[in-house]
Scaffold this motif. Structure first.
Motif, PDB file in Angstrom:
ATOM      1  N   LYS A  61       0.812  -1.228   0.000  1.00 61.14           N
ATOM      2  CA  LYS A  61       0.000   0.000   0.000  1.00 61.14           C
ATOM      3  C   LYS A  61       0.839   1.270   0.000  1.00 61.14           C
ATOM      4  N   ASP A  62       2.101   1.157   0.374  1.00 65.57           N
ATOM      5  CA  ASP A  62       2.957   2.333   0.479  1.00 65.57           C
ATOM      6  C   ASP A  62       3.794   2.594  -0.777  1.00 65.57           C
ATOM      7  N   ARG A  63       3.621   1.770  -1.802  1.00 66.27           N
ATOM      8  CA  ARG A  63       4.428   1.911  -3.015  1.00 66.27           C
ATOM      9  C   ARG A  63       3.684   2.694  -4.091  1.00 66.27           C
ATOM     10  N   ASP A  64       4.448   3.224  -5.064  1.00 65.74           N
ATOM     11  CA  ASP A  64       3.835   3.880  -6.208  1.00 65.74           C
ATOM     12  C   ASP A  64       3.365   2.836  -7.222  1.00 65.74           C
ATOM     13  N   THR A  65       2.838   3.292  -8.358  1.00 72.87           N
ATOM     14  CA  THR A  65       2.290   2.370  -9.354  1.00 72.87           C
ATOM     15  C   THR A  65       3.315   1.347  -9.799  1.00 72.87           C
ATOM     16  N   TYR A  66       4.530   1.792 -10.074  1.00 70.62           N
ATOM     17  CA  TYR A  66       5.590   0.883 -10.515  1.00 70.62           C
ATOM     18  C   TYR A  66       5.901  -0.136  -9.419  1.00 70.62           C
ATOM     19  N   GLY A  67       6.008   0.328  -8.193  1.00 74.11           N
ATOM     20  CA  GLY A  67       6.339  -0.558  -7.084  1.00 74.11           C
ATOM     21  C   GLY A  67       5.259  -1.578  -6.789  1.00 74.11           C
ATOM     22  N   LYS A  68       4.001  -1.190  -7.023  1.00 73.62           N
ATOM     23  CA  LYS A  68       2.894  -2.112  -6.782  1.00 73.62           C
ATOM     24  C   LYS A  68       2.781  -3.175  -7.862  1.00 73.62           C
ATOM     25  N   ALA A  69       3.393  -2.925  -9.031  1.00 75.56           N
ATOM     26  CA  ALA A  69       3.234  -3.834 -10.165  1.00 75.56           C
ATOM     27  C   ALA A  69       3.916  -5.181  -9.931  1.00 75.56           C
ATOM     28  N   PHE A  70       5.088  -5.152  -9.290  1.00 76.65           N
ATOM     29  CA  PHE A  70       5.818  -6.404  -9.064  1.00 76.65           C
ATOM     30  C   PHE A  70       7.041  -6.164  -8.195  1.00 76.65           C
ATOM     31  N   LEU A  71       7.522  -7.238  -7.595  1.00 79.14           N
ATOM     32  CA  LEU A  71       8.869  -7.250  -7.029  1.00 79.14           C
ATOM     33  C   LEU A  71       9.813  -7.545  -8.182  1.00 79.14           C
ATOM     34  N   GLN A  72      10.821  -6.719  -8.360  1.00 82.81           N
ATOM     35  CA  GLN A  72      11.732  -6.824  -9.494  1.00 82.81           C
ATOM     36  C   GLN A  72      13.143  -7.041  -8.969  1.00 82.81           C
ATOM     37  N   ILE A  73      13.700  -8.216  -9.240  1.00 85.30           N
ATOM     38  CA  ILE A  73      15.039  -8.553  -8.763  1.00 85.30           C
ATOM     39  C   ILE A  73      15.880  -8.883  -9.988  1.00 85.30           C
ATOM     40  N   MET A  74      16.917  -8.103 -10.230  1.00 86.66           N
ATOM     41  CA  MET A  74      17.617  -8.137 -11.509  1.00 86.66           C
ATOM     42  C   MET A  74      19.010  -8.739 -11.416  1.00 86.66           C
TER      43      MET A  74
END
Length: 271
Positions: A61-74
């Motif tokens: 709930k505290d993330r922006d649109t990009y952050g809410k879309a997925f956990l991204q581990i590169m």
């Protein structure tokens, strides 16, 4: 279990119809790229590494649109030797080369994309917006590690949009969602997606293909996806057109200058 049981160094034939569909539509779904026993092994490997190296600690709930879309581990292949065998697999690289119509491909980077239960939508975007490369022969493999359906965040494409090239100089955001949706409508690109995908299936899309994904409406299942990005060997680095391309030049291309071959130690040739 011995690591050499699942080397992924054999090849899978890609039919002419699949190649034609990819080049016409900008995307294609290829089934059963991993066998069940391979999938079980690599899912555990990737899942373990993804959560170990995940740096996102905020509540959804505290993330922006990009952050809410997925956990991204590169670039997990650089930090985990077992994930390395997956990312550098000749089986996947041969498919990428065949779809692109080239002899050899290099890795740009890999990334785990885990869309949590209740996770938000992924706005419309082009992957290659981020890549300072002088070739359109780029492709992303997007492979779910569990069975998924439309309700869990199925990748969705604007078919034929790769032919438009660089659509808008805009990153993944609320702005890209609205701006690129209008671009798709103006150009009458059909929007399509699979209804279901089995674990070990994979979609493949050009770097310029516009795509999105709905949120994960599942209450308790994370959509586990692993991706690998490939580009044609021989590509050169271009002058970055935005701050994100400059970041990528520094991060994934080891700071090589515009005009140089895109062939840093982070971009091994895999086919």
């Amino acid at each position: 279990m011995e690591n050499n049981l699942f080397p992924l160094d054999d090849t899978i034939h890609v039919g002419n119809d699949q190649v034609s569909a990819f080049r016409e539509n900008g995307h294609v779904l290829i089934h059963e790229i991993l066998k069940p026993e391979e999938l079980s092994y690599y899912r555990n490997v990737i899942k373990k590494a993804a959560y170990q190296y995940n740096t996102e600690k905020r509540d959804l709930k505290d993330r922006d649109t990009y952050g809410k879309a997925f956990l991204q581990i590169m670039n997990l292949w650089q930090t985990d030797k077992e994930v390395r065998r997956f990312t550098l697999a000749k089986r996947f690289a041969k498919i990428a080369a065949d779809l692109l119509g080239v002899e050899n491909v290099r890795i740009y980077h890999d990334q785990a994309l885990f869309k949590e239960p209740g996770g938000g939508f992924t706005p419309w975007h082009q992957d290659q917006y981020y890549w300072p490369l002088d070739t359109s022969k780029t492709v992303t493999m997007w492979m779910p590690l569990i069975d998924i359906d439309e309700e869990m965040g199925m990748l969705t494409f604007a078919s034929g949009s790769h032919t438009a090239g660089f659509a808008e100089n805009i990153p993944i955001s609320d702005e890209s969602e609205s701006t690129l949706q209008q671009f798709i409508e103006r150009n009458n690109f059909p929007v399509t997606r699979a209804k279901t995908m089995k674990a070990g299936d994979a979609t493949w899309h050009y770097g310029w293909t516009l795509h999105t994904a709905p949120g994960n409406s599942s209450k308790d299942v994370t959509r586990e996806v692993m991706t690998v990005i490939y580009f044609a060997d021989g590509a050169h680095i271009t002058e970055p057109q935005n701050k994100h391309q400059e970041n990528d030049r520094q991060t994934w291309l080891k700071g090589l200058a515009a005009g140089q071959l895109a062939a840093s130690e982070l971009n091994p040739m895999v086919k």
